[in-house]
Enzyme design. Structure first.
Site, PDB file in Angstrom:
ATOM      1  N   ASP B  52      -6.266   1.473   0.279  1.00 43.22           N
ATOM      2  CA  ASP B  52      -6.323   2.796   0.910  1.00 43.22           C
ATOM      3  C   ASP B  52      -5.300   3.759   0.315  1.00 43.22           C
ATOM      4  O   ASP B  52      -4.369   3.343  -0.371  1.00 43.22           O
ATOM      5  CB  ASP B  52      -6.033   2.667   2.414  1.00 43.22           C
ATOM      6  CG  ASP B  52      -7.156   1.961   3.139  1.00 43.22           C
ATOM      7  OD1 ASP B  52      -8.318   2.036   2.690  1.00 43.22           O
ATOM      8  OD2 ASP B  52      -6.864   1.320   4.174  1.00 43.22           O
ATOM      9  N   TYR B 110      -0.837 -10.131   0.326  1.00 45.75           N
ATOM     10  CA  TYR B 110      -0.310  -8.781   0.534  1.00 45.75           C
ATOM     11  C   TYR B 110       1.119  -8.891   1.042  1.00 45.75           C
ATOM     12  O   TYR B 110       1.465  -9.824   1.777  1.00 45.75           O
ATOM     13  CB  TYR B 110      -1.131  -8.037   1.599  1.00 45.75           C
ATOM     14  CG  TYR B 110      -2.395  -7.411   1.083  1.00 45.75           C
ATOM     15  CD1 TYR B 110      -2.386  -6.142   0.533  1.00 45.75           C
ATOM     16  CD2 TYR B 110      -3.606  -8.099   1.169  1.00 45.75           C
ATOM     17  CE1 TYR B 110      -3.554  -5.553   0.075  1.00 45.75           C
ATOM     18  CE2 TYR B 110      -4.789  -7.522   0.703  1.00 45.75           C
ATOM     19  CZ  TYR B 110      -4.752  -6.248   0.158  1.00 45.75           C
ATOM     20  OH  TYR B 110      -5.897  -5.666  -0.295  1.00 45.75           O
TER      21      TYR B 110
END
Lengths: 243, 243
Positions: B52, B110
Site C-alpha cells: 500500500d 513483514y
C-alpha cells in the site's frame, strides 16, 4: 502583541526549501498556515536564513508576532498537532520585540553528511554519496578555508550578495561510522551554496582534483571555477543558530 | 525471451503503493519505465504482492520477461543509474520460465517498527509512534494470533478475498533500542491490511483495550470490530519473500 521564537526541525526532502512560493510546498508556508489555523491569526514568519530545496534543519530558528492573549506555553503543542510529519516545532519561547531571527544571529553551524558506502533507499535523501575519502587530506583543506576570507569563489553565481567577506570560525571533521563522515562548519554567515561548495572543495581536494595552489587562488581571485564542486542539497543540515 | 527476478528496496513514503495507477507515482510504474528506457523494451512487472501507499520494502521480489540479448549481469547496474533515490534494485537474476514472483512464493516476512519515544522528523515516515508498550503482554497476544486461523476479522473490508484462512508461522518481538520495538510476522500469505491489524491488535492488547476473550472472538466470529486498530502504513516493511 508579543514576539515568539520557534526552534524548528524539518526533513527538507519534500519541501521546495524554506521560503514561501506560490503553489509550491515550503516550510515557511506550512508553519504560517498552521499558525493561522490554530490561532486564527495571519502572520509573517522570519527565519534565521533560507534553506534550499532538499536541505534539512535540526534546529532552524524563526520568529513571528502574535496577540498577547495566545498562551506561549501552548504554541508548540498546538502547532505540532497540525503540522505534517516532516516538520516539527522543538520549542517556542517569548523573546524581546527587538529580537530578529535573522539579524540577531551571531553565528551558525551547518552539518554535512558524506557517505562512502553503498546507497540505501532509506538514507538516499539524507546524505551525499561519494568515492572513498581521506579524512586527513580533507582536514588539510579545511585549514586553508578556515578564517576570514572573500568567499566569492565559494558562492553560487545566482546570488544577489555584494559583500563576499565572511568568517569561517571552525570546520570539524569526523567519522560517525566506517562509511559516514560528518563535516561541521561554523561561521558568522554563509553565502548562497557556500557550505555545499566548501564541502565540495574538501571532497575534490581529497580526491586529488584540486591542489593547495588552486584553493589559495580561489580565495584570492574569487573565481568560482577554482573552487570545488557544489555538493547536493540532501547532505546538508542547519544544525544551530547562535544568538 | 528469458525471465528475470528482481530484488527491490524502496522507501514507500512518496509512492502511491506498488501498483501502477494512471497519473500517480508507483514503484511498479517507476521500474517499468526504467526498463523501457534502458532496454527499449516494454514489459509487465509482477510483484510477490502489492504494498500500500507509504509501505516500505527491504526486499520486494518481482519478475518480468525480456529479450535474451539483454545481458542479465548488467540489469541491476543499468536500472540503478536511472531509478530515483527512493527505489533501488538489490539484485537481478535469471529464473525459470515457470517461476512466478507471486504464485511461487511460499511464505513472507513483514517487519513493523513501533516507537514509544519522541517524534523525530527524519523518522516520522519510517515507523509508527505509540504509547508505552508492554513487550510481554504483546508476546501473550502474539501467541493467540499465531497458527492457522480464519483471519477475516484481521482484514480490511475493502478486500476482494473470498478465503480468509491463512497460517501465521511466527511472530517475533524484540526491542531494537530503548524506545523502538520490532514486530516480525511470517506467514504463508497475508490479507489486505492484515499485518497492520495484527500489530494493532497486539498494541491494543498491551494497552488494555482488548482482552484475550475478545481476540478469541475475533478469530472465531470474523468480526472486524473484535480485532484491534489498523496501524498506519509507514511502520510496515516487506522484509523477505521465501520461494
Amino acid at each position: 502583541m508579543k514576539r515568539i521564537l520557534l526552534k524548528i526541525a524539518y526533513d527538507g526532502t519534500n519541501f521546495h526549501g524554506w521560503q514561501k512560493q506560490e503553489g509550491l510546498r515550503s516550510v515557511q508556508g506550512e508553519i504560517e498556515q498552521a499558525i493561522e489555523r490554530a490561532f486564527k491569526f495571519s502572520c509573517n514568519l522570519f527565519a534565521s536564513g533560507r534553506t534550499d530545496a532538499g536541505v534539512h534543519a535540526l534546529a532552524q530558528m524563526a520568529h513571528f508576532d502574535i496577540d498577547d492573549a495566545v498562551p506561549t506555553n501552548k504554541i508548540k503543542l498546538v502547532l505540532n498537532r497540525i503540522l505534517p510529519p516532516d516538520v516539527q516545532i522543538l520549542s517556542a519561547k517569548k523573546v524581546s520585540e527587538n529580537f530578529h531571527a535573522r539579524f540577531s544571529a551571531k553565528k551558525k553551524t551547518y552539518q554535512y553528511l558524506l557517505c562512502t558506502g553503498k546507497k540505501n533507499v532509506f538514507e538516499a535523501n539524507r546524505k551525499a554519496y561519494t568515492e572513498e575519502l581521506d579524512l586527513s587530506k580533507m582536514q588539510e583543506c579545511a585549514l586553508l578555508l578556515t578564517g576570514e576570507h572573500d568567499f566569492k569563489a565559494f558562492c553560487s553565481s545566482q546570488t544577489s550578495a555584494k559583500d563576499f567577506v565572511r568568517t569561517v570560525y571552525d570546520i570539524k571533521l569526523y567519522k560517525k561510522s566506517r562509511h559516514n563522515i560528518v563535516v561541521e562548519v561554523t561561521g558568522n554567515g554563509f553565502l548562497m551554496n557556500m557550505v555545499r561548495i566548501l564541502v565540495g572543495t574538501m571532497v575534490d581536494y581529497s580526491l586529488g582534483k584540486l591542489d593547495k595552489k588552486r584553493i589559495l587562488k580561489a580565495l584570492e581571485s574569487g573565481e568560482r571555477s577554482c573552487a570545488g564542486r557544489t555538493m547536493p542539497p540532501q547532505g546538508l543540515y542547519l544544525k544551530k543558530v547562535f544568538y
